[in-house]
Design an enzyme around this catalytic site. Structure first.
Site, PDB file in Angstrom:
ATOM      1  N   TYR A  21       1.094  -1.278  -0.505  1.00  0.00           N
ATOM      2  CA  TYR A  21       0.112  -0.393   0.091  1.00  0.00           C
ATOM      3  C   TYR A  21       0.798   1.170  -0.079  1.00  0.00           C
ATOM      4  O   TYR A  21       1.886   1.054   0.351  1.00  0.00           O
ATOM      5  CB  TYR A  21      -1.236  -0.026   0.918  1.00  0.00           C
ATOM      6  CG  TYR A  21      -2.290   1.286   1.966  1.00  0.00           C
ATOM      7  CD1 TYR A  21      -3.034   1.534   0.679  1.00  0.00           C
ATOM      8  CD2 TYR A  21      -1.955   1.945   2.544  1.00  0.00           C
ATOM      9  CE1 TYR A  21      -3.549   2.215   0.361  1.00  0.00           C
ATOM     10  CE2 TYR A  21      -2.584   3.016   2.084  1.00  0.00           C
ATOM     11  CZ  TYR A  21      -3.249   3.314   1.635  1.00  0.00           C
ATOM     12  OH  TYR A  21      -4.314   4.538   1.565  1.00  0.00           O
TER      13      TYR A  21
ATOM     14  N   ASP B 170       9.034   3.344  -0.794  1.00  0.00           N
ATOM     15  CA  ASP B 170       8.513   3.746   0.303  1.00  0.00           C
ATOM     16  C   ASP B 170       8.597   3.682   1.616  1.00  0.00           C
ATOM     17  O   ASP B 170       8.358   2.719   2.071  1.00  0.00           O
ATOM     18  CB  ASP B 170       6.572   3.455  -0.425  1.00  0.00           C
ATOM     19  CG  ASP B 170       5.857   3.911   0.611  1.00  0.00           C
ATOM     20  OD1 ASP B 170       6.709   4.874   1.088  1.00  0.00           O
ATOM     21  OD2 ASP B 170       4.550   3.616   0.323  1.00  0.00           O
TER      22      ASP B 170
ATOM     23  N   LYS C 171       4.004   9.878   8.147  1.00  0.00           N
ATOM     24  CA  LYS C 171       4.598   9.129  10.175  1.00  0.00           C
ATOM     25  C   LYS C 171       5.196   9.700  11.347  1.00  0.00           C
ATOM     26  O   LYS C 171       4.463  11.054  11.410  1.00  0.00           O
ATOM     27  CB  LYS C 171       4.277   7.768   9.792  1.00  0.00           C
ATOM     28  CG  LYS C 171       3.358   7.573   8.463  1.00  0.00           C
ATOM     29  CD  LYS C 171       2.837   5.898   8.886  1.00  0.00           C
ATOM     30  CE  LYS C 171       2.052   5.505   8.370  1.00  0.00           C
ATOM     31  NZ  LYS C 171       0.325   5.115   8.372  1.00  0.00           N
TER      32      LYS C 171
HETATM   33  N1  PMP Z   1       3.194   3.994   1.606  1.00  0.00           N
HETATM   34  C1  PMP Z   1       3.078   3.590   2.916  1.00  0.00           C
HETATM   35  C2  PMP Z   1       4.135   2.600   3.318  1.00  0.00           C
HETATM   36  C3  PMP Z   1       2.024   3.590   4.243  1.00  0.00           C
HETATM   37  O1  PMP Z   1       2.093   2.551   5.039  1.00  0.00           O
HETATM   38  C4  PMP Z   1       1.156   4.184   4.038  1.00  0.00           C
HETATM   39  C5  PMP Z   1      -0.158   5.232   5.042  1.00  0.00           C
HETATM   40  N2  PMP Z   1      -0.144   4.040   6.157  1.00  0.00           N
HETATM   41  C6  PMP Z   1       0.817   5.368   2.787  1.00  0.00           C
HETATM   42  C7  PMP Z   1       2.043   5.273   1.826  1.00  0.00           C
HETATM   43  C8  PMP Z   1       0.183   6.792   2.747  1.00  0.00           C
HETATM   44  O2  PMP Z   1      -0.028   7.577   4.254  1.00  0.00           O
HETATM   45  P1  PMP Z   1      -0.728   8.692   4.609  1.00  0.00           P
HETATM   46  O3  PMP Z   1      -2.150   7.822   4.907  1.00  0.00           O
HETATM   47  O4  PMP Z   1      -0.350   9.601   5.168  1.00  0.00           O
HETATM   48  O5  PMP Z   1      -1.761   9.123   2.541  1.00  0.00           O
END
Ligand code: PMP
Length: 446
Positions: free
Chosen positions: A151, A246, A274
């Site tokens: 994700y 990511d 985060k």
């Molecule tokens: N990339 C990763 C690896 C994530 O874990 C997340 C959210 N859990 C996101 C992107 C998306 O981040 P956001 O919820 O701040 O849009």
């Protein structure tokens, strides 16, 4: 008050949830929060402190969600809170450059040297969406590669076979994403170097980028084999494609910096979120000078944000990273995480429950599976019904876990030895009930 054996345990939450469903789709601002996968009413949270949160019915929980990762220092860390309040008093946002933004940028770059240039945005979604746009702008190609069960936020191109909430609901392909766009996203199995080799040998020269969670967190935690990341690096380099790590979830989670440091993995671009915002909305993307010079106003790839780099978020990020520099902080987190997982594994072994834990530092998943979990195919075989029962028992015990088999749970620096021991006892109670339920042939469906 802990929630065990309470009548009307969540009566105020239930009232609020009924009203919320009249306002928000599913009653929530983000899908997993609705507890659809595990059943029951989500507790409405009133406040938090350290590793604890309290709901509106005054139930107390030990929190292993930590806002899905940002609160590595626990809730309301006094230094982060002070930075937030002091900065807010000087004005919340100006839509102009600030010194705080520069400071956080410098701190991130010193921890992620491959991010020679970076830009702040307001979420992980924005970070990955922008990184892909830059990769397409840089290469002049349109196809992208992602991995099954990963994700990367909810940008259209990335909602194809996505993990996290999308996987939880069994609809890995979102409605509303044009087929023409989804066709530009090639999905490969995670942790499978041969699949990477085969694809790039066939059509590598038309691929703009590959985006990867270097430790997967959104199909539950999976630490890939070295060879997978190595092959991905080799193939993208050989074919002139951009490799995007990511690290929205892993950035500053396992070490001061990223998994790319731990694994000596060298992506062309990195996305963060985060932890770097200390609990306020944030994202960041960056890479080499050559790649990032495509970004407006230096180059033609447009990307902007009204509140991007706002001083309050920046101040919380700076205060958080400053504290994360404390010597031994990550080895302490590792020790406590090991204590917790050893405790849980001991219990499942003694009870004969088919379960295992994948963990890297303070990020882990308890999978209800007898087999190793190393990709989406094996994650999807987990016993989600058993997880749901276990989850509800945990909630009654006062353990707040992510409400899905396909999420990571986290520890903070506030989860001390005593809390870990208390937690193991609570997990034991929840697992005992789960075992009883298994043995009775799963009589109740909640
Ligand atoms: N990339 C990763 C690896 C994530 O874990 C997340 C959210 N859990 C996101 C992107 C998306 O981040 P956001 O919820 O701040 O849009």
């Amino acid at each position: 008050m802990t929630p065990s054996n309470q009548e009307n345990l969540l009566s105020r939450s239930e009232e609020l949830f009924i009203k919320s469903r009249q306002i928000f789709p599913g009653g929530v601002s983000s899908p997993v929060r609705a507890f659809k996968a595990v059943g029951g009413t989500p507790p409405f949270i009133d406040h938090g402190s350290g590793c604890h949160i309290w709901d509106v019915d005054q139930n107390e929980y030990i929190d292993f969600v930590l806002s899905y990762g940002p609160h590595i220092l626990g809730h309301n860390d006094p230094d982060v809170l002070k930075a937030l309040c002091d900065t807010a008093q000087k004005g919340i946002s100006f839509g102009a450059p600030t010194e705080l933004e520069l400071r956080l940028g410098e701190m991130i770059r010193s921890a992620f040297p491959l991010m020679e240039r970076l830009r702040f945005v307001n979420s992980g979604t924005e970070a990955t969406m922008a990184a892909i746009r830059v990769a397409r702008g840089h290469t002049g190609r349109s196809q992208i590669v992602k991995f099954e069960g990963a994700y990367h936020g909810h940008a259209d191109s990335l909602l194809v076979k996505a993990g996290s909430g999308a996987a939880t609901f069994g609809v890995p392909d979102s409605g509303g994403v044009p087929e023409s766009l989804a066709r530009e996203t090639i999905v490969l199995p995670y942790n499978n170097p041969q699949a990477v080799r085969d694809l790039f040998n066939k059509q590598g020269d038309s691929i703009a980028c590959a985006i990867v969670e270097p430790i997967a967190g959104n199909m539950g935690v999976i630490v890939p084999d070295d060879e997978f990341l190595r092959e991905l690096r080799t193939q993208t380099s050989d074919h002139g494609s951009i490799l995007i790590a990511d690290e929205v979830m892993t950035g500053f989670r396992q070490t001061y910096g990223g998994v790319q440091i731990l694994f000596s993995f060298e992506p062309d671009m990195t996305t963060l979120g985060k932890i770097i915002g200390g609990g306020l909305p944030i994202g960041a993307y960056g890479g080499s000078k050559e790649i990032m010079r495509h970004v407006a106003p230096e180059g033609p790839v447009y990307q902007a944000g009204t509140l991007s780099g706002n001083p309050v978020t920046m101040a919380c990020g700076v205060a958080t990273l400053q504290k994360l520099k404390t010597p031994a902080l990550y080895s302490l987190l590792e020790e406590k995480s090991r204590l917790l997982t050893d405790g849980i594994l001991n219990i499942v072994k003694n009870l004969g429950i088919p379960a295992r834990i994948n963990r890297m530092g303070s990020m882990m998943t308890l999978f209800f599976s007898a087999e190793p979990v190393r990709d989406w195919a094996s994650a999807a075989k987990c016993d989600t019904e058993l997880f749901s029962y276990f989850f509800r028992e945990c909630l009654k015990e006062g353990l707040y876990l992510p409400p899905s088999q396909f999420e990571a749970f986290f520890l903070s620096t506030c989860h001390d030895d005593d809390i870990v021991k208390q937690s193991v006892n609570k997990f034991q109670n929840a697992l005992l009930k789960t075992k009883e339920w298994m043995e009775k042939g799963r009589p109740e469906h909640h």
